[in-house]
Design a protein around this motif. Structure first.
Motif, mmCIF file in Angstrom:
data_model
loop_
_atom_site.group_PDB
_atom_site.id
_atom_site.type_symbol
_atom_site.label_atom_id
_atom_site.label_comp_id
_atom_site.label_asym_id
_atom_site.label_seq_id
_atom_site.Cartn_x
_atom_site.Cartn_y
_atom_site.Cartn_z
ATOM 1 N N GLY A 30 -24.412 55.768 -31.936
ATOM 2 C CA GLY A 30 -23.020 56.141 -31.730
ATOM 3 C C GLY A 30 -22.932 57.375 -30.854
ATOM 4 O O GLY A 30 -23.882 58.128 -30.706
ATOM 5 N N THR A 31 -21.795 57.550 -30.229
ATOM 6 C CA THR A 31 -21.580 58.758 -29.441
ATOM 7 C C THR A 31 -20.325 59.445 -29.958
ATOM 8 O O THR A 31 -19.456 58.809 -30.532
ATOM 9 N N SER A 32 -20.298 60.759 -29.730
ATOM 10 C CA SER A 32 -19.104 61.491 -30.114
ATOM 11 C C SER A 32 -18.399 61.923 -28.840
ATOM 12 O O SER A 32 -19.019 62.074 -27.794
ATOM 13 N N GLU A 33 -17.135 62.094 -28.972
ATOM 14 C CA GLU A 33 -16.325 62.317 -27.791
ATOM 15 C C GLU A 33 -15.233 63.307 -28.153
ATOM 16 O O GLU A 33 -14.631 63.209 -29.218
ATOM 17 N N MET A 34 -14.993 64.270 -27.262
ATOM 18 C CA MET A 34 -13.878 65.179 -27.491
ATOM 19 C C MET A 34 -12.917 65.025 -26.327
ATOM 20 O O MET A 34 -13.338 64.988 -25.172
#
Ligand SMILES: Nc1ncnc2c1ncn2[C@@H]1O[C@H](COP(=O)(O)OP(=O)(O)OP(=O)(O)O)[C@@H](O)[C@H]1O
Ligand SMILES: [Mg+2]
Lengths: 322, 253
Positions: free
Chosen positions: A241-245
């Motif tokens: 998974g990736t996190s994104e702001m």
């Protein structure tokens, strides 16, 4: 129970022998179509395992082989240490199955088919248990109704109830929540967790990925008959998974300011969002520095949100990549 | 032996029959009564008896056999075909039961139903003709043996059939001719030699003959041969069923 059942494990049945051990299973249907190729998988006692995969991936075929409804072309399956082909009675006593297809008796009452199921598995009558199961599945009020008169979602629950009557140690739920409304789906999740607490091993398939995300301890992804990946849910979500702001600005930008270039941002569609992808697990995520820098160059920030990719996104990426 | 499973299947099947008891009893009783009125009273009154027995009494064992056979076959065939058709068979196939237990449940129920009906027809016959049974124990033995054997045949048909047409075809195209040719309504001696030999290939002929012997002490075929042939046929069915479950024929994918 004979010694050779546990061949390869000289410590006996009380050790952490897998509840289910699938060894090199391949299945070619008489039509010549290969639905499974070389699937190997161990499932630990008390685990909730979700098998995910697109339509036709081979999930039902795999479950059918374990439950004795289909024969593997190659490989073998041990349920609680018992080979499902060599010792079918021992293996099947321990297994409960809720198949994908709705198939219920029509003219019988709910209670009558429950009693039938328990008897079929050789268990002595236990009205209290049947009552508890029916109450858990909100079917108690319907116990004397003919199945014909139940709705689709209720019929599905009757099938689950039937599979629980013989107190299986390993439970297969092939899309248990298809056609079941949201509230009842949550009830069902609760029930599955309760079962797990009593030591039942649960293997489920579902097309509602959030369901797997919510329930499963481990996830297996199967595509075109091949098991592509087996991973603990948390590990999977972290690894893939990736996190994104997303930083929402008060006014649109034409380009990313030079001062922010080292963060490898991308610009949202209307120029009003700066998007920063980062590794949430990393020691230094870079978020602090980025926010300070934005403040320093005086970009007016209106709002800010972060999100982590869902299992669904991970799943779609994986399957599409294959 | 998982006797609970046998009982579960048996009573489930019996209960299914109980729900439709009216139609499953009324129609055979009506058709048997018609046979007695037409063959026994109308035609029979113009015929001289066979081996000293009035024609009406002569056809009683044949008629009972006819419905016993049809009922055994259709009950058992439907009993296993229906769960296959609606998909509920998955439960039996994934349960810890042996072929023998499945058979005892399904075939036991199908034969019980057929026997109950056979007895009802015997009682109905009493209203039309005054017959007596010379060897009641043998009569019961033939009744049981026939019901079980032909329920097995029906069970095989039910597993084999993959459509309702096939399910109906076999009783219609095979069983009815076999029963009629098997001497239900006449003595095999009355046939020309060629047909007499053809009849000997018909398993039903042995049953009818043996059954009639139990009633009147006379038969076209020696009783021991009748009994032997029926047993052989039963073992043949049993072997076929074993093979079907062993290979998963039309039961497992
Ligand atoms: N009896 C059969 N004969 C031939 N091919 C079959 C048979 N049953 C299934 N298949 C094929 O095997 C493949 C796997 O089917 P399976 O039912 O296991 O998929 P699945 O993962 O359960 O899919 P879904 O999510 O749609 O339930 C499919 O391509 C299907 O067409
Ligand atoms: Mg499926």
């Amino acid at each position: 129970m004979t010694a050779d059942l546990h061949s390869g494990m000289n410590t006996g049945p009380e050790t952490n022998m897998p509840a289910l051990s699938i060894k090199g299973i391949s299945k070619t249907y008489p039509s010549g179509f290969t639905a499974l190729s070389d699937v190997t998988l161990d499932i630990a006692p008390g685990e909730i395992f979700a098998l995910l995969g697109p339509n036709g991936a081979g999930k039902t075929t795999l479950i059918s082989i374990v439950c004795g409804l289909a024969r593997a072309s190659v490989g073998r399956v041990l349920a609680d240490g018992f080979d499902v082909v060599k010792y079918p009675l021992e293996a099947r006593r321990r297994i409960g199955l809720v198949p994908q297809e709705l198939a219920t008796e029509t003219f019988e009452t709910v209670m009558a088919t429950m009693r039938f199921s328990r008897g079929l598995f050789g268990r002595s009558p236990n009205p209290d248990l049947l009552e508890r199961i029916l109450r858990d599945l909100t079917l108690w009020d319907k116990r004397d109704n003919k199945i014909l008169t139940l709705s689709g979602g209720m019929k599905r629950r009757v099938m689950i109830a039937k599979a629980l009557t013989h107190e299986p140690k390993i439970l297969f739920l092939d899309e248990p929540t298809a056609g079941v409304d949201v509230e009842l789906r949550r009830d069902m999740w609760r029930m599955v967790r309760r079962l797990r607490e009593t030591g039942v091993t649960i293997v489920l398939t579902t097309h509602y990925i959030e369901e797997a995300e919510e329930m499963a301890d481990r996830i297996g992804i199967i595509n075109r008959g091949k098991l592509m990946l087996v991973e603990g849910k948390t590990a999977l979500m972290q690894k893939l998974g990736t996190s994104e702001m997303r930083i929402v600005l008060r006014q649109a930008l034409a380009a990313i300011p030079a001062e922010l270039l080292s963060w490898e941002l991308s610009l949202g569609p209307d120029g009003r969002e700066l998007i920063y992808a980062y590794d949430a697990q990393a020691e230094e995520t870079g978020i602090g520095g980025l926010l300070r820098q934005i403040d320093r160059i005086g970009l007016p920030v209106q709002n800010l949100h972060t999100r982590h990719s869902t299992l669904e996104e991970i799943f779609v990426n994986l399957v599409n990549a294959a | 032996m998982n006797m609970r499973a046998v009982k579960a299947i048996y009573f489930f099947e019996m209960h299914r029959a109980w729900r439709t008891r009216l139609q499953s009893i009324v129609s055979p009783v009506i058709s048997t009564s018609l046979y007695f009125i037409v063959f026994g009273a109308a035609v029979g009154s113009r015929m001289k008896g066979i081996h000293g027995i009035s024609y009406a009494a002569f056809i009683v064992p044949g008629l009972v056999m006819l419905s016993l056979l049809t009922q055994s076959i259709t009950n058992a065939a439907f009993g296993i075909y229906f769960p296959k058709f609606v998909g509920t068979i998955y439960e039996v196939m994934s349960a810890p039961v042996t072929v023998m237990e499945i058979l005892m449940g399904y075939v036991g129920a199908a034969s019980s139903k057929a026997i109950i009906l056979g007895v009802i027809i015997l009682l109905t016959a009493k209203l039309f003709v005054d017959y007596h049974i010379m060897h009641p124990a043998w009569m019961v033995a033939f009744l049981l043996l026939t019901a079980v054997t032909f329920s097995m045949l029906g069970f095989i048909i039910g597993i084999w059939a993959d459509s309702f047409e096939k399910l109906n075809m076999v009783p219609l195209l095979i069983v009815t001719p076999l029963t009629f040719l098997g001497g239900s309504f006449y003595s095999i001696d009355m046939l020309p030699p060629f047909w007499r030999h053809v009849t000997l290939l018909d398993p039903v002929a042995y049953l009818v003959s043996g059954f009639r012997w139990a009633f009147y002490g006379m038969s076209d075929i020696d009783v021991t041969v009748s009994l032997g042939m029926t047993l052989v046929f039963m073992l043949l069915c049993l072997g076929t069923i074993q093979w079907m479950f062993h290979t998963g024929y039309r039961l497992r994918r």
